[in-house]
Design a protein around this motif. Structure first.
Motif, PDB file in Angstrom:
ATOM      1  N   GLY A 106      27.313  39.030  65.216  1.00  0.00           N
ATOM      2  CA  GLY A 106      27.939  39.895  66.209  1.00  0.00           C
ATOM      3  C   GLY A 106      28.322  39.109  67.444  1.00  0.00           C
ATOM      4  N   GLN A 107      28.818  39.821  68.443  1.00  0.00           N
ATOM      5  CA  GLN A 107      29.281  39.180  69.663  1.00  0.00           C
ATOM      6  C   GLN A 107      28.282  39.353  70.786  1.00  0.00           C
ATOM      7  N   LEU A 108      28.229  38.377  71.683  1.00  0.00           N
ATOM      8  CA  LEU A 108      27.393  38.448  72.874  1.00  0.00           C
ATOM      9  C   LEU A 108      28.347  38.392  74.062  1.00  0.00           C
ATOM     10  N   GLY A 109      28.685  39.553  74.585  1.00  0.00           N
ATOM     11  CA  GLY A 109      29.625  39.580  75.703  1.00  0.00           C
ATOM     12  C   GLY A 109      30.999  39.131  75.254  1.00  0.00           C
ATOM     13  N   GLU A 110      31.767  38.585  76.223  1.00  0.00           N
ATOM     14  CA  GLU A 110      33.162  38.236  75.983  1.00  0.00           C
ATOM     15  C   GLU A 110      33.320  36.985  75.124  1.00  0.00           C
ATOM     16  N   SER A 111      32.469  36.006  75.357  1.00  0.00           N
ATOM     17  CA  SER A 111      32.753  34.702  74.766  1.00  0.00           C
ATOM     18  C   SER A 111      31.562  34.140  74.007  1.00  0.00           C
ATOM     19  N   GLY A 112      30.614  35.001  73.642  1.00  0.00           N
ATOM     20  CA  GLY A 112      29.462  34.519  72.886  1.00  0.00           C
ATOM     21  C   GLY A 112      29.393  35.163  71.515  1.00  0.00           C
ATOM     22  N   PHE A 113      28.817  34.439  70.583  1.00  0.00           N
ATOM     23  CA  PHE A 113      28.670  34.948  69.214  1.00  0.00           C
ATOM     24  C   PHE A 113      27.268  34.596  68.727  1.00  0.00           C
ATOM     25  N   PHE A 114      26.752  35.399  67.822  1.00  0.00           N
ATOM     26  CA  PHE A 114      25.449  35.077  67.255  1.00  0.00           C
ATOM     27  C   PHE A 114      25.410  35.489  65.797  1.00  0.00           C
ATOM     28  N   ARG A 115      24.424  34.954  65.098  1.00  0.00           N
ATOM     29  CA  ARG A 115      24.098  35.486  63.767  1.00  0.00           C
ATOM     30  C   ARG A 115      22.595  35.396  63.587  1.00  0.00           C
ATOM     31  N   VAL A 116      22.059  36.321  62.794  1.00  0.00           N
ATOM     32  CA  VAL A 116      20.663  36.246  62.370  1.00  0.00           C
ATOM     33  C   VAL A 116      20.702  36.311  60.848  1.00  0.00           C
ATOM     34  N   PHE A 117      19.753  35.624  60.210  1.00  0.00           N
ATOM     35  CA  PHE A 117      19.764  35.644  58.745  1.00  0.00           C
ATOM     36  C   PHE A 117      18.360  35.511  58.196  1.00  0.00           C
ATOM     37  N   GLY A 118      18.206  35.936  56.972  1.00  0.00           N
ATOM     38  CA  GLY A 118      16.952  35.765  56.252  1.00  0.00           C
ATOM     39  C   GLY A 118      17.265  35.529  54.799  1.00  0.00           C
ATOM     40  N   GLN A 119      16.397  34.794  54.120  1.00  0.00           N
ATOM     41  CA  GLN A 119      16.646  34.483  52.719  1.00  0.00           C
ATOM     42  C   GLN A 119      15.323  34.269  52.012  1.00  0.00           C
ATOM     43  N   TYR A 120      15.228  34.706  50.777  1.00  0.00           N
ATOM     44  CA  TYR A 120      14.024  34.464  49.972  1.00  0.00           C
ATOM     45  C   TYR A 120      14.459  34.060  48.574  1.00  0.00           C
ATOM     46  N   SER A 121      13.821  33.037  48.010  1.00  0.00           N
ATOM     47  CA  SER A 121      14.178  32.588  46.656  1.00  0.00           C
ATOM     48  C   SER A 121      12.920  32.291  45.863  1.00  0.00           C
ATOM     49  N   GLU A 122      12.994  32.577  44.594  1.00  0.00           N
ATOM     50  CA  GLU A 122      11.886  32.288  43.696  1.00  0.00           C
ATOM     51  C   GLU A 122      12.452  31.563  42.480  1.00  0.00           C
ATOM     52  N   ARG A 123      11.844  30.415  42.130  1.00  0.00           N
ATOM     53  CA  ARG A 123      12.410  29.618  41.043  1.00  0.00           C
ATOM     54  C   ARG A 123      11.342  29.305  40.008  1.00  0.00           C
ATOM     55  N   ASP A 124      11.779  29.218  38.756  1.00  0.00           N
ATOM     56  CA  ASP A 124      10.871  29.079  37.624  1.00  0.00           C
ATOM     57  C   ASP A 124      10.434  27.628  37.427  1.00  0.00           C
ATOM     58  N   THR A 125       9.459  27.457  36.546  1.00  0.00           N
ATOM     59  CA  THR A 125       8.965  26.125  36.199  1.00  0.00           C
ATOM     60  C   THR A 125      10.000  25.373  35.373  1.00  0.00           C
ATOM     61  N   SER A 126       9.801  24.062  35.273  1.00  0.00           N
ATOM     62  CA  SER A 126      10.590  23.269  34.342  1.00  0.00           C
ATOM     63  C   SER A 126       9.872  23.295  32.993  1.00  0.00           C
ATOM     64  N   PHE A 127      10.377  22.495  32.045  1.00  0.00           N
ATOM     65  CA  PHE A 127       9.827  22.523  30.687  1.00  0.00           C
ATOM     66  C   PHE A 127       9.035  21.242  30.434  1.00  0.00           C
ATOM     67  N   ARG A 128       7.827  21.397  29.871  1.00  0.00           N
ATOM     68  CA  ARG A 128       7.038  20.220  29.503  1.00  0.00           C
ATOM     69  C   ARG A 128       6.473  20.454  28.126  1.00  0.00           C
ATOM     70  N   PRO A 129       6.940  19.687  27.148  1.00  0.00           N
ATOM     71  CA  PRO A 129       6.452  19.939  25.794  1.00  0.00           C
ATOM     72  C   PRO A 129       4.944  19.721  25.734  1.00  0.00           C
ATOM     73  N   GLY A 130       4.232  20.704  25.265  1.00  0.00           N
ATOM     74  CA  GLY A 130       2.807  20.548  25.017  1.00  0.00           C
ATOM     75  C   GLY A 130       1.898  20.601  26.223  1.00  0.00           C
TER      76      GLY A 130
END
Lengths: 671, 183
Positions: free
Chosen positions: A204-228
């Protein structure tokens, strides 16, 4: 290590110059004379004019006297990458190899290792290089990739501007200005390896000449493969932050940004391994969290002078099963760019950094002392001179003092020659150093089981010196057709005093009769590296772009001592040849079909303490199909590593997992 | 030793640079050329009479958002006239400041708001010009495209016609035309 966005400096120069300075470089009468001529040209003739530099596009790099690649936001999006290392694949000269689900080796011009110690990595000018191990913990470098404007990769030394550790390359990640991220963005992805991720951002905007953003992120990742064997390298990370930008006046621009993250990262085995000593066992998990805040003020002092002041504070905690590490960094940076005459462009700057590190071992790993405050101060100056219409000379140096190896001088001389329209040649000679790490100075661990005689100890060495590089580079860029561009870079690197582990003088304790054999870091290995990097872009149609890259590297390690750490194995740790081909195709019906093929020759050996058969050559393919369903909604389906069920890329048998074929689907809304 | 050698080279090259009596005429910058294009548009586009207060009121070239041209644009239009009208340059920080204006360069800083800008100017016969991705597909009229180191034009003729602007064939011929609905 200075960490300036050398936004204005030569490797970065082409893109960044126009970003920061909208003023024409020439004095106004020159403007008038140039444009006066232009005004009398027809539209067709105007379209035929070659411009010196074009902002924010890869072609801006067409005149830089360095090997530079730029990955744009679109390149990242269309690669389907979800992490920074994956987004770096395909850059010539870089070796990106995933060791398991959560760790990568990223290196430039050989010396591949998980630490990538000879590569400096900056995020919005903040160094994310960890001084503990001289490397980057890629597992906590989480980004909302949507908000990354570009990643600039400089292969070869960038030390004359960025300072120590920019030996074999610099990676410079820039996030978007807040005014370019206005509105709401939501995305969600689900897949077989990318188990689930969600992100939200509001700008969004902050007054006439300012801008901002806020963000959030979450990620979940699986295991790799290991035979045995059981796998436990699955991981999850959450990340939130904001950025605000103000144009405080017509000549002042202010930026404030901050981030926090928290991650749980599974390990296969202990992060620190000592043969014959028992490490932590059981379900191993790293808990990492941290945050940073950064402020930057840019002031335009007339059309031909610009001042920038930047400060940041960064705090990271890493609770590893083998150690607990706390690091606080404060960094202050000033730089000034000005044009004293139409022939010269001068950039100079000053930098100060203080780091507070507290590292507590849990059993076998220890630093002595546990707490250390280290300071670094330095300055740099550079002049780019237009010798003639077609020749540009850049001379510059960094001078800095660090608490590990004292004063370091890192100069460069670069020459660029516009051979003909669409053809450009360059040459450079540079010196760069990698400064010792806290590990190399302060480590104090027993390497034999308690009670052994003789007793082996690995000790840090206050006399361990910086590793030095003298690099000779040549490059040629040729645009034979509007739709075809070629970029060739050649290098010859001479390294002196690379780290080697050597036996120290044994001592006998007369009281106990125990003989202690110290093992210490010394600088007894030299090396030569040479290679070639070729990058080609071809756009047969407006809607179709092909990008190819090829890298060749040869490294010859020359140990002059015992080389107990087997540094010689680094010779085989980077593929001799790599090739990648990308296709970006726009289809009717608002569809995009993108593909990325890559091939890597085998790794003969992988750095480690035991002999290992290495890693086979492999080919892989990623595909992405995206549909812009409406102005607001984009749906995409990405397949990664499609050619094999699973394959190996890097690491010793104890630490590596095979990378599996995977698919994920993603929806992104903008409104 | 290596360091000493490169220092000697550096000093030698510095001396060489100082000795050369150069004054290179640099090729024009990207935004110098784009500024000249903007000036040319004033000659190759016809505005409806209602777009001007009277026969002598100036033709206004506006820049919305950060100004990438610096003084260049002012230098180019200084003393120039089009059909007896003087040319004027105005700069606007935001859309609501845009008053009487005939050619509006929309800086890439305004990219997120392009739809709003297009909608607000639709009925006002303003020729919108930009240089960011998607500009002409999202309703902007003329987009500068960089091909190699050269600047080309992509024109959304439909958007220009909707705003009652007539673009000369001299401008259309060398340009790429975007059809409505085409993506």
């Amino acid at each position: 290590m200075g960490t300036i966005p050398r936004a204005l400096a030569p490797p970065a120069l082409a893109t960044a110059l126009l970003l920061c300075s909208s003023e024409p470089a020439e004095a106004s009468q020159d403007v008038a004379s140039t444009t006066g001529v232009l005004k009398h040209l027809s539209i067709e003739q105007l379209m035929d004019i070659e411009v010196t530099s074009v902002s924010r596009a890869p072609e801006t790099l067409s005149s830089a006297a360095a090997a530079v690649s730029v990955i744009t936001n679109e390149d990242i999006r269309r690669s389907g990458a979800t992490t920074i290392p994956e987004a770096l694949r395909g850059v010539p000269g870089l070796h990106v190899a995933r060791r398991n689900s959560n760790s990568w080796a990223v290196s430039s011009r050989a010396f591949s290792s998980i630490n990538s110690e000879k590569l400096l990595v900056l995020s919005d000018t903040r160094s994310i290089y960890t001084p503990l191990v001289s490397g980057v913990f890629w597992d906590v470098q989480d980004y909302l990739l949507e908000d990354v404007e570009r990643i600039e990769v400089i292969r070869g030394p960038g030390a004359s501007l960025w300072g120590a550790n920019a030996v074999n390359g610099v990676i410079n990640l820039t996030t978007k200005h807040a005014r370019s991220t206005q509105g709401t963005f939501l995305s969600a992805a689900v897949g077989t390896e990318e188990l689930g991720s969600a992100a939200a951002r509001y700008g969004g905007q902050l007054g006439e000449s300012g801008f901002f953003r806020v963000f959030g992120q979450y990620s979940e990742r699986d295991t790799s493969f290991r035979p045995g064997s059981p796998t436990s390298d699955d991981w999850r990370i959450g990340h939130a932050g904001f950025r605000a930008d103000w144009d405080a006046s017509s000549s002042d621009a202010l930026t404030v940004q901050a981030d926090v993250y928290s991650a749980n990262i599974g390990q296969f085995g202990p992060g620190v391994n000592i043969i014959g000593r028992e490490g932590p066992a059981g379900d191993l998990e790293v808990h990492a969290n941290g945050g940073n805040v950064l402020g930057r003020w840019r002031r335009q002092l007339g059309g031909s002078s610009e001042l920038q002041l930047r400060a940041y504070y960064d705090n990271t905690h890493r609770n590893d099963p083998s150690f607990h590490d706390d690091l606080q960094t404060f960094d202050l940076d000033l730089q000034h760019r000005y044009l004293p005459s139409s022939r010269h462009e001068i950039v100079w700057g000053l930098n100060y950094r203080v780091t507070d590190n507290d590292n507590r071992g849990k059993g076998i790993f220890a630093l002595e002392p546990e707490e250390s405050r280290d300071q670094l101060f330095g300055g740099f100056a550079q002049d780019q001179v237009a010798i003639s219409e077609v020749l540009r000379l850049t001379v510059g140096t960094k001078l800095e003092h660090n608490d590990f190896s004292g004063f370091e001088v890192q100069p460069t001389v670069r020459l660029a020659w516009d051979v003909a329209p669409g053809q450009n040649a360059w040459a450079a000679v540079s010196r760069a150093v990698r400064v010792p790490t806290r590990l190399e100075r302060d480590i104090a661990i027993e390497v034999t089981p308690p009670g052994s005689n003789p007793r082996g100890v690995l000790l840090g060495n206050d006399d361990f010196d910086a590793e030095e590089l003298l690099a000779y580079e040549l490059g040629y860029r040729w645009q034979p057709l509007d739709v075809l561009g070629l970029d060739l870079a050649l290098f010859h690197n001479r390294y002196e005093g690379l780290a080697s582990l050597e036996f120290g003088t044994p001592s006998l304790d007369p009281q106990t009769g125990v003989v202690t054999v110290p093992v210490v870091n010394r600088n007894l290995t030299d090396a030569r590296g040479q290679g070639a990097e070729l990058f080609a872009t071809f756009s047969p149609r407006d809607t179709w772009r092909l990008i190819a890259s090829y890298s060749y590297i040869y490294l010859d390690m020359q140990p002059h001592g015992g080389d107990l750490n087997r540094g010689v194995l680094l010779e085989g740790a980077t593929p001799r040849q790599q090739f990648s081909l990308r296709s970006l195709l726009d289809l009717p019906g608002r569809l995009q079909l993108d593909a990325q093929f890559r091939y890597s020759t085998a790794l003969d050996e992988v750095p480690g303490t035991v002999a290992d058969p290495g890693i086979d050559a492999y080919s892989e393919l990623d595909l992405r199909l995206a549909w812009q369903a409406s102005q607001q909604l984009e749906l995409s389906l990405v397949g990664q590593n499609l050619l094999h069920d699973h394959h190996l890329e890097f690491g010793t048998p104890a630490t590596r997992g095979e990378i599996e074929r995977s698919v994920y689907g993603k929806a992104a809304w903008r409104f | 030793m290596a360091l000493l050698r490169s220092r000697v080279v550096l000093v030698a090259l510095l001396a060489l640079a100082a000795a050369l009596p150069a004054r290179a005429q640099a090729p024009p910058t990207e935004y110098e050329v784009k500024a000249v294009f903007l000036f040319n548009f004033s000659q190759f586009v016809d505005w409806p009479a209602a777009a001007f207060a009277d026969g002598h009121s100036p033709l206004v070239i506006g820049v919305l958002g950060s100004d990438p041209f610096g003084a260049t644009l002012d230098e180019i239009v200084r003393g120039e006239t089009v059909n007896g009208r003087p040319l004027a340059v105005r700069r606007y920080q935001s859309l609501d400041q845009v008053d009487t204006c005939h050619i509006l360069f929309v800086d890439r800083s305004q990219e997120p708001q392009l739809e709003a800008i297009v909608a607000a100017l639709k009925s006002r016969s303003v020729l919108t010009v930009g240089d960011f991705d998607g500009f002409s597909h999202r309703g902007g009229m003329i987009r500068f495209i960089t091909v190699g180191n050269k600047i080309r034009l992509r024109i959304n003729l439909f958007a220009a016609q909707e705003a009652k602007l007539t673009i000369s064939s001299k401008l259309l011929r060398p340009a790429q035309i975007v059809e409505p609905g085409q993506d």
